[in-house]
Design an enzyme around this catalytic site. Structure first.
Site, PDB file in Angstrom:
ATOM      1  N   ARG A  15      20.378  17.789  -5.222  1.00 52.80           N
ATOM      2  CA  ARG A  15      21.150  17.252  -4.094  1.00 52.80           C
ATOM      3  C   ARG A  15      22.212  16.292  -4.608  1.00 52.80           C
ATOM      4  O   ARG A  15      22.210  15.912  -5.770  1.00 52.80           O
ATOM      5  CB  ARG A  15      20.215  16.502  -3.127  1.00 52.80           C
ATOM      6  CG  ARG A  15      19.333  17.404  -2.302  1.00 52.80           C
ATOM      7  CD  ARG A  15      18.297  16.615  -1.518  1.00 52.80           C
ATOM      8  NE  ARG A  15      17.263  16.059  -2.381  1.00 52.80           N
ATOM      9  CZ  ARG A  15      16.241  15.312  -1.959  1.00 52.80           C
ATOM     10  NH1 ARG A  15      16.143  14.997  -0.677  1.00 52.80           N
ATOM     11  NH2 ARG A  15      15.327  14.871  -2.813  1.00 52.80           N
ATOM     12  N   LYS A  75      18.036  10.152  -4.787  1.00 55.53           N
ATOM     13  CA  LYS A  75      16.703   9.702  -5.218  1.00 55.53           C
ATOM     14  C   LYS A  75      16.721   8.273  -5.733  1.00 55.53           C
ATOM     15  O   LYS A  75      17.761   7.725  -6.100  1.00 55.53           O
ATOM     16  CB  LYS A  75      16.188  10.617  -6.341  1.00 55.53           C
ATOM     17  CG  LYS A  75      15.795  12.009  -5.872  1.00 55.53           C
ATOM     18  CD  LYS A  75      14.912  11.997  -4.638  1.00 55.53           C
ATOM     19  CE  LYS A  75      13.554  11.357  -4.873  1.00 55.53           C
ATOM     20  NZ  LYS A  75      12.733  11.388  -3.614  1.00 55.53           N
ATOM     21  N   TYR A  94      17.305   6.730  -1.297  1.00 61.18           N
ATOM     22  CA  TYR A  94      15.851   6.601  -1.154  1.00 61.18           C
ATOM     23  C   TYR A  94      15.325   5.711  -2.263  1.00 61.18           C
ATOM     24  O   TYR A  94      15.816   5.764  -3.395  1.00 61.18           O
ATOM     25  CB  TYR A  94      15.156   7.975  -1.277  1.00 61.18           C
ATOM     26  CG  TYR A  94      15.357   8.863  -0.075  1.00 61.18           C
ATOM     27  CD1 TYR A  94      14.859   8.497   1.173  1.00 61.18           C
ATOM     28  CD2 TYR A  94      16.047  10.061  -0.178  1.00 61.18           C
ATOM     29  CE1 TYR A  94      15.050   9.302   2.286  1.00 61.18           C
ATOM     30  CE2 TYR A  94      16.246  10.877   0.932  1.00 61.18           C
ATOM     31  CZ  TYR A  94      15.748  10.489   2.164  1.00 61.18           C
ATOM     32  OH  TYR A  94      15.936  11.274   3.257  1.00 61.18           O
ATOM     33  N   HIS A  96      11.472   4.273  -2.052  1.00 64.85           N
ATOM     34  CA  HIS A  96      10.006   4.437  -2.136  1.00 64.85           C
ATOM     35  C   HIS A  96       9.392   3.421  -3.087  1.00 64.85           C
ATOM     36  O   HIS A  96       8.727   3.777  -4.072  1.00 64.85           O
ATOM     37  CB  HIS A  96       9.641   5.856  -2.586  1.00 64.85           C
ATOM     38  CG  HIS A  96      10.217   6.939  -1.719  1.00 64.85           C
ATOM     39  ND1 HIS A  96       9.851   7.120  -0.413  1.00 64.85           N
ATOM     40  CD2 HIS A  96      11.156   7.879  -1.972  1.00 64.85           C
ATOM     41  CE1 HIS A  96      10.521   8.143   0.107  1.00 64.85           C
ATOM     42  NE2 HIS A  96      11.325   8.611  -0.814  1.00 64.85           N
ATOM     43  N   GLU A 118      14.602   5.384   3.572  1.00 60.24           N
ATOM     44  CA  GLU A 118      13.355   5.704   4.291  1.00 60.24           C
ATOM     45  C   GLU A 118      12.864   4.589   5.203  1.00 60.24           C
ATOM     46  O   GLU A 118      11.915   4.800   5.962  1.00 60.24           O
ATOM     47  CB  GLU A 118      12.249   6.115   3.302  1.00 60.24           C
ATOM     48  CG  GLU A 118      11.666   4.988   2.445  1.00 60.24           C
ATOM     49  CD  GLU A 118      12.451   4.721   1.160  1.00 60.24           C
ATOM     50  OE1 GLU A 118      13.548   5.269   1.019  1.00 60.24           O
ATOM     51  OE2 GLU A 118      11.957   3.955   0.313  1.00 60.24           O
ATOM     52  N   ASP A 270       5.535  10.669  -2.158  1.00 59.44           N
ATOM     53  CA  ASP A 270       6.611   9.717  -2.493  1.00 59.44           C
ATOM     54  C   ASP A 270       6.220   8.296  -2.099  1.00 59.44           C
ATOM     55  O   ASP A 270       6.810   7.332  -2.580  1.00 59.44           O
ATOM     56  CB  ASP A 270       7.957  10.133  -1.884  1.00 59.44           C
ATOM     57  CG  ASP A 270       7.902  10.328  -0.395  1.00 59.44           C
ATOM     58  OD1 ASP A 270       6.816  10.192   0.196  1.00 59.44           O
ATOM     59  OD2 ASP A 270       8.965  10.595   0.191  1.00 59.44           O
TER      60      ASP A 270
END
Ligand code: NAI
Ligand code: PYR
Ligand code: MG
Length: 372
Positions: A15, A75, A94, A96, A118, A270
């Protein structure tokens, strides 16, 4: 503002943080956009497509990290990336963090202002920047599970939908949010016998309505969980407590009650995963076995279908990304949904569940932002 987009470097992550269409929007807002060469290769967008959208192509990720006021990614930053982040820079991606103390240390040391996709919220109590990838991962979880269930792949050799005269496979979906809904929709569509477990009764009502009785809904007690998991051929882990480490709902002990060759797909990996025996895997080596149960625990599932995922992600991230580019930290100070997304600012954790999970003090975004 100068906005930069590096090429993703996580294992099989295809991505890209900004599609050419998104670049055009930033440029239309008067921003300068830097894109690392070949950043869009995984979605078939070459450098010329980015140039046509108004981006300047730069040869290395270092150019992006050194020159950008805001870095837009997909990511969580990898070690080589977090080493390049700096004070005064915004990171929009993101993260996490709850299950990831090393990355958290790296971000704190860098001084960066990091918004986690997120944990950004919306007016309806949803997680609008997580939802599109949860839709993708939910749907993919059934494809991954069906493949792993094939005998040659270590599974028990059962077809999800069965055939006339032979019963279908049983699928248990733990957590009936966005991932759970989309997993159940795919599994039911293939003809499997599907149960969804959740702790929210209003959500179970909604799911019952949506599926018109085609899937079973169950309140998630230990009893219900054991019954469903022990009889399942495929279990999907899809729970979430926003920002927090996932609760370990299926223990190692429970695993021994499962069918040999059953498959678990722990989408919640994740956030650390909801099976005690889960650990993160990659697209190049996605499964492993514990007690005869095949585990699929890829932490960036949507990366496997980047054409769909990058566009769905950009549709969702563009609105807040433009606000951040237009107003900088003021955008975060003014908007409670972006404040909910702020996880790290100038060496401090600003998200309570993340701080709790990792043993840090948590600071209210309002208290640390300091913008006039
Ligand atoms: N592995 C991957 O590539 C991807 C992973 N995800 C992850 O999937 C997970 C689920 O995401 P969403 O569906 O968007 O979250 P969501 O918030 O829409 O749904 C989570 C559901 O879990 C339920 N829940 C919470 N505690 C529970 C418990 N003890 N028992 C049963 N249900 C419980 C909640 O009531 C809620 O309905 C998240 O960790 C998310 O980050 C999402 C996309 C990609
Ligand atoms: C949600 C997430 O971590 C992903 O799409 O990779
Ligand atoms: Mg992930």
């Amino acid at each position: 503002m100068r906005v930069g987009c590096p090429k993703e470097i996580k294992n099989h992550e295809y991505r890209v943080g900004l599609t050419p269409g998104a670049v055009r929007e930033y440029v239309a807002h008067g921003h300068e956009v830097l894109v690392e060469t070949k950043a869009g290769a995984g979605i078939g967008a070459d450098d010329d497509a980015y140039r046509a959208a108004g981006a300047r192509i730069v040869p290395t990720a270092a150019d992006i990290f050194q020159k950008s006021d805001m870095v837009v990614k997909v990511k969580e930053p990898q070690p080589a990336e977090w080493a390049q982040l700096r004070d005064g820079q915004i990171l929009y991606t993101y993260l996490h963090l709850a299950p990831d103390p090393e990355q958290t240390k790296g971000l704190l040391a860098s001084g960066v202002t990091a918004i986690a996709y997120e944990t950004v919220t919306d007016e309806r109590g949803g997680l609008p920047l997580l939802a599109p990838m949860s839709e993708v991962a939910g749907r993919l979880s059934i494809q991954a599970g069906a493949t792993a269930l094939q005998k040659a792949n270590g599974g028990r050799g059962i077809l999800l939908g069965g055939v006339p005269g032979v019963l279908p496979a049983k699928v248990a979906v733990i957590g009936g949010g966005v991932v759970g809904l989309h997993a159940a929709r795919m599994a039911a569509g293939l003809g499997a016998d599907v149960s969804i477990l959740d702790r929210s009764i209003p959500r179970l009502r909604q799911l019952d309505d949506l599926f018109g009785g085609r899937v079973h809904t169950r309140y998630s007690t230990i009893d219900a969980l054991e019954e469903e998991v022990f009889s399942a051929d495929l279990v999907i882990g899809a729970v979430l407590i926003p920002g927090a480490a996932a609760p370990k709902l299926v223990t190692r002990e429970m695993l021994s009650g499962m069918k040999k060759g059953a498959v678990i797909v722990d989408v919640a990996i994740d956030q650390g995963g909801c099976f005690e025996t889960s650990h993160a895997t990659t697209h190049s080596d996605p499964t492993y076995e514990v007690d005869g149960v095949v585990h699929y625990c890829v932490a960036n599932m949507p990366g496997a279908v980047p054409v769909t995922s990058a566009h769905a992600l950009n549709n969702a991230t563009l609105h807040y990304g433009l606000q951040l580019a237009d107003k900088g930290l003021k955008a975060i100070a003014e908007d409670r949904h972006l404040r909910a997304g702020l996880n790290v600012h100038k060496g401090r954790i600003t998200n309570q569940p993340v701080a709790d999970a990792l043993g840090y003090e948590s600071y209210a975004p309002e208290a640390v932002l300091n913008v006039a």
